[in-house]
Write a protein that holds these residues in place. Structure first.
Motif, PDB file in Angstrom:
ATOM      1  N   ARG A 213      54.819 -11.264 -15.546  1.00 45.77           N
ATOM      2  CA  ARG A 213      54.551 -12.300 -14.539  1.00 45.77           C
ATOM      3  C   ARG A 213      53.160 -12.156 -13.954  1.00 45.77           C
ATOM      4  O   ARG A 213      52.436 -13.141 -13.820  1.00 45.77           O
ATOM      5  CB  ARG A 213      55.579 -12.209 -13.404  1.00 45.77           C
ATOM      6  CG  ARG A 213      56.779 -13.061 -13.698  1.00 45.77           C
ATOM      7  CD  ARG A 213      57.664 -13.150 -12.480  1.00 45.77           C
ATOM      8  NE  ARG A 213      58.987 -13.617 -12.878  1.00 45.77           N
ATOM      9  CZ  ARG A 213      60.092 -13.424 -12.189  1.00 45.77           C
ATOM     10  NH1 ARG A 213      60.064 -12.747 -11.083  1.00 45.77           N
ATOM     11  NH2 ARG A 213      61.230 -13.897 -12.599  1.00 45.77           N
ATOM     12  N   ALA A 214      52.831 -10.963 -13.612  1.00 43.48           N
ATOM     13  CA  ALA A 214      51.514 -10.685 -13.046  1.00 43.48           C
ATOM     14  C   ALA A 214      50.427 -11.091 -14.029  1.00 43.48           C
ATOM     15  O   ALA A 214      49.440 -11.718 -13.646  1.00 43.48           O
ATOM     16  CB  ALA A 214      51.383  -9.210 -12.703  1.00 43.48           C
ATOM     17  N   ALA A 215      50.644 -10.781 -15.284  1.00 39.66           N
ATOM     18  CA  ALA A 215      49.655 -11.121 -16.320  1.00 39.66           C
ATOM     19  C   ALA A 215      49.475 -12.618 -16.424  1.00 39.66           C
ATOM     20  O   ALA A 215      48.365 -13.116 -16.515  1.00 39.66           O
ATOM     21  CB  ALA A 215      50.092 -10.556 -17.661  1.00 39.66           C
ATOM     22  N   VAL A 216      50.597 -13.375 -16.351  1.00 47.39           N
ATOM     23  CA  VAL A 216      50.521 -14.833 -16.458  1.00 47.39           C
ATOM     24  C   VAL A 216      49.731 -15.425 -15.303  1.00 47.39           C
ATOM     25  O   VAL A 216      48.869 -16.264 -15.478  1.00 47.39           O
ATOM     26  CB  VAL A 216      51.948 -15.437 -16.525  1.00 47.39           C
ATOM     27  CG1 VAL A 216      51.902 -16.948 -16.376  1.00 47.39           C
ATOM     28  CG2 VAL A 216      52.604 -15.057 -17.849  1.00 47.39           C
ATOM     29  N   SER A 217      50.038 -14.965 -14.072  1.00 46.43           N
ATOM     30  CA  SER A 217      49.351 -15.534 -12.907  1.00 46.43           C
ATOM     31  C   SER A 217      47.860 -15.205 -12.939  1.00 46.43           C
ATOM     32  O   SER A 217      47.039 -16.035 -12.565  1.00 46.43           O
ATOM     33  CB  SER A 217      49.990 -15.049 -11.602  1.00 46.43           C
ATOM     34  OG  SER A 217      49.607 -13.726 -11.348  1.00 46.43           O
ATOM     35  N   THR A 218      47.471 -14.040 -13.421  1.00 48.79           N
ATOM     36  CA  THR A 218      46.056 -13.686 -13.538  1.00 48.79           C
ATOM     37  C   THR A 218      45.377 -14.625 -14.536  1.00 48.79           C
ATOM     38  O   THR A 218      44.300 -15.139 -14.298  1.00 48.79           O
ATOM     39  CB  THR A 218      45.901 -12.233 -14.033  1.00 48.79           C
ATOM     40  OG1 THR A 218      46.728 -11.411 -13.266  1.00 48.79           O
ATOM     41  CG2 THR A 218      44.463 -11.765 -13.966  1.00 48.79           C
TER      42      THR A 218
ATOM     43  N   GLU B 193      33.025 -20.240 -15.610  1.00 52.09           N
ATOM     44  CA  GLU B 193      32.497 -19.126 -16.408  1.00 52.09           C
ATOM     45  C   GLU B 193      32.583 -19.403 -17.911  1.00 52.09           C
ATOM     46  O   GLU B 193      33.418 -20.181 -18.358  1.00 52.09           O
ATOM     47  CB  GLU B 193      33.299 -17.851 -16.089  1.00 52.09           C
ATOM     48  CG  GLU B 193      33.032 -17.336 -14.686  1.00 52.09           C
ATOM     49  CD  GLU B 193      34.010 -16.235 -14.295  1.00 52.09           C
ATOM     50  OE1 GLU B 193      34.606 -15.631 -15.212  1.00 52.09           O
ATOM     51  OE2 GLU B 193      34.183 -16.019 -13.090  1.00 52.09           O
ATOM     52  N   CYS B 194      31.697 -18.726 -18.620  1.00 48.12           N
ATOM     53  CA  CYS B 194      31.688 -18.826 -20.080  1.00 48.12           C
ATOM     54  C   CYS B 194      31.832 -17.419 -20.667  1.00 48.12           C
ATOM     55  O   CYS B 194      30.868 -16.857 -21.199  1.00 48.12           O
ATOM     56  CB  CYS B 194      30.380 -19.451 -20.554  1.00 48.12           C
ATOM     57  SG  CYS B 194      30.184 -21.176 -20.131  1.00 48.12           S
ATOM     58  N   PRO B 195      33.033 -16.842 -20.564  1.00 52.19           N
ATOM     59  CA  PRO B 195      33.203 -15.473 -21.075  1.00 52.19           C
ATOM     60  C   PRO B 195      33.118 -15.445 -22.603  1.00 52.19           C
ATOM     61  O   PRO B 195      33.458 -16.431 -23.269  1.00 52.19           O
ATOM     62  CB  PRO B 195      34.598 -15.088 -20.589  1.00 52.19           C
ATOM     63  CG  PRO B 195      35.301 -16.375 -20.414  1.00 52.19           C
ATOM     64  CD  PRO B 195      34.287 -17.387 -20.047  1.00 52.19           C
ATOM     65  N   PHE B 196      32.683 -14.346 -23.112  1.00 49.06           N
ATOM     66  CA  PHE B 196      32.502 -14.214 -24.557  1.00 49.06           C
ATOM     67  C   PHE B 196      33.777 -14.529 -25.329  1.00 49.06           C
ATOM     68  O   PHE B 196      33.757 -15.227 -26.343  1.00 49.06           O
ATOM     69  CB  PHE B 196      32.009 -12.788 -24.888  1.00 49.06           C
ATOM     70  CG  PHE B 196      32.005 -12.494 -26.354  1.00 49.06           C
ATOM     71  CD1 PHE B 196      31.182 -13.222 -27.205  1.00 49.06           C
ATOM     72  CD2 PHE B 196      32.822 -11.507 -26.896  1.00 49.06           C
ATOM     73  CE1 PHE B 196      31.176 -12.974 -28.570  1.00 49.06           C
ATOM     74  CE2 PHE B 196      32.813 -11.252 -28.267  1.00 49.06           C
ATOM     75  CZ  PHE B 196      31.984 -11.985 -29.094  1.00 49.06           C
ATOM     76  N   SER B 197      34.923 -14.044 -24.778  1.00 45.31           N
ATOM     77  CA  SER B 197      36.197 -14.214 -25.486  1.00 45.31           C
ATOM     78  C   SER B 197      36.562 -15.684 -25.670  1.00 45.31           C
ATOM     79  O   SER B 197      37.342 -16.025 -26.549  1.00 45.31           O
ATOM     80  CB  SER B 197      37.303 -13.504 -24.715  1.00 45.31           C
ATOM     81  OG  SER B 197      37.325 -13.989 -23.388  1.00 45.31           O
TER      82      SER B 197
ATOM     83  N   SER C  71      42.249 -17.240 -13.909  1.00 43.11           N
ATOM     84  CA  SER C  71      40.997 -17.182 -14.638  1.00 43.11           C
ATOM     85  C   SER C  71      40.741 -18.492 -15.380  1.00 43.11           C
ATOM     86  O   SER C  71      39.610 -18.895 -15.566  1.00 43.11           O
ATOM     87  CB  SER C  71      40.989 -15.988 -15.597  1.00 43.11           C
ATOM     88  OG  SER C  71      42.033 -16.148 -16.520  1.00 43.11           O
ATOM     89  N   CYS C  72      41.821 -19.176 -15.787  1.00 45.09           N
ATOM     90  CA  CYS C  72      41.662 -20.487 -16.417  1.00 45.09           C
ATOM     91  C   CYS C  72      40.942 -21.448 -15.484  1.00 45.09           C
ATOM     92  O   CYS C  72      40.120 -22.241 -15.909  1.00 45.09           O
ATOM     93  CB  CYS C  72      43.028 -21.071 -16.777  1.00 45.09           C
ATOM     94  SG  CYS C  72      43.535 -20.633 -18.435  1.00 45.09           S
TER      95      CYS C  72
END
Lengths: 114, 233
Positions: free
Chosen positions: A1-6, A47-51, A10-11
């Motif tokens: 859950r924590a991972a999803v909300s992060t 942001e334009c992160p590399f990934s 970031s999206c």
């Protein structure tokens, strides 16, 4: 859950188009612009992160810059910019009382990318 | 300091719009229907996402991205010395100084709106002539008109309604230092009959002077803003 909300958070901060209505009255330009009263100009931000440079409508250059940023933090990150713009027409009056209709390119942000 | 920076940025952008400073029109001019139509067509195309060549004015059939409607700044000539057969004499004056040196003129159309058609009952008794005046209009002494060289451009028998004259060549050749285009418009009674001999005709001429509306529609193309797609950034 924590991972999803992060991931959701970031999206939101990723490069995308934001709405921006330019009201000519706010600029005091309504005194000489007959039409339109304003227009949805929009803007690009995020942001334009590399990934994600490949999925964010990025240029090859942005990919290379992001790659270099990951290697050398002195190189800034790739930036979020308009990649597709469209024109508007403006009807206004000049100081000689001429009524002018003029087309202006690149006034509305349609798409953003890195 | 922030205000000054803002003003500087505004000035730079206004230059991009083709303006030297923020315009402060004294009163809003009526928007001519042709400009309204073109503007609405552009808005419709934009809302449907159809890309349109902004450097071609389909409605007028000419290349160009800037359309100006220049108001006539001239005045009527009234003088005892004028021909007694003259129904209307007007000096037309258009200030072309707003057109930038880099702009290419693609259309210059004079529009003469003579008001409602009032000549049907009169028969073909009037004739309109348009001449080019090669002198500065403000030099003209209204009591004794001295208009320098005049070149008749066109003559129209039985004028009525809205008339259009193509003045592209005339405007292109205009080498007036003040960029003023001077024209002389005259409507005369055919056959040289005096106005006083026909009360109805005299009343029509008076009505014509009241309703006459003149303007110059100018279309120009800015080469930097109308580059071919391959040269666009």
């Amino acid at each position: 859950r924590a991972a999803v909300s992060t991931s959701k958070a970031s999206c939101k901060s990723l490069c995308h188009r934001h709405q921006l209505f330019i009201n000519f009255r706010d600029l005091g330009w309504h005194k000489w612009i007959i039409a339109p009263k304003g227009f949805m100009a929009n803007y690009c931000h995020g942001e334009c992160p590399f990934s994600l440079t490949i999925s964010l409508n990025s240029s090859n250059y942005a990919f290379m810059q992001a790659l270099m940023h990951s290697v050398d933090p002195e190189v800034p990150q790739a930036v979020c910019i308009p990649t597709k713009l469209s024109p508007i027409s403006m009807l206004y009056q000049d100081n000689d009382d001429n009524v002018i209709l003029r087309h202006y390119e690149d006034m509305i942000v349609d798409e953003c990318g890195c | 300091a922030f205000g000054q920076t803002l003003q500087f940025h505004e000035h730079v952008f206004l230059r991009f719009l083709g303006l030297d400073k923020v315009p402060s029109p004294k009163k809003f001019q009526p928007v001519p229907s042709i400009l309204k139509r073109i503007f609405q067509a552009q808005e419709e195309a934009a809302s449907t996402g159809i890309s349109k060549d902004l450097c071609y004015v389909k409605e007028l059939g000419v290349r160009g991205n800037i359309l100006r409607l220049l108001p006539d700044q001239g005045s009527f000539l009234y003088s005892e010395s004028l021909s007694h057969a003259s129904c209307l004499q007007k000096l037309l004056s258009f200030n072309l100084s707003a057109i930038g040196d880099e702009e290419q003129l693609t259309m210059a159309q004079l529009g003469l709106d003579l008001g409602p058609n009032t000549y049907y009952n009169l028969g073909p008794e009037l004739e309109l002539s348009l001449s080019l005046v090669q002198t500065e209009p403000h030099v003209i002494d209204q009591a004794t008109p001295k208009m320098g060289k005049m070149f008749t451009l066109q003559s129209v028998p039985w004028p009525q309604g809205v008339l259009h004259f193509n003045l592209l060549d005339v405007a292109k050749r205009n080498n007036d230092p003040h960029k003023n285009l001077g024209l002389f418009l005259e409507i005369v009674v055919k056959g040289g009959r005096a106005l006083g001999e026909n009360f109805q005709l005299e009343a029509t001429c008076a009505r014509l002077r009241r309703s006459l509306h003149t303007s110059l529609l100018v279309v120009t193309l800015h080469p930097e803003q109308c580059r071919s797609p391959s040269r666009k950034r």
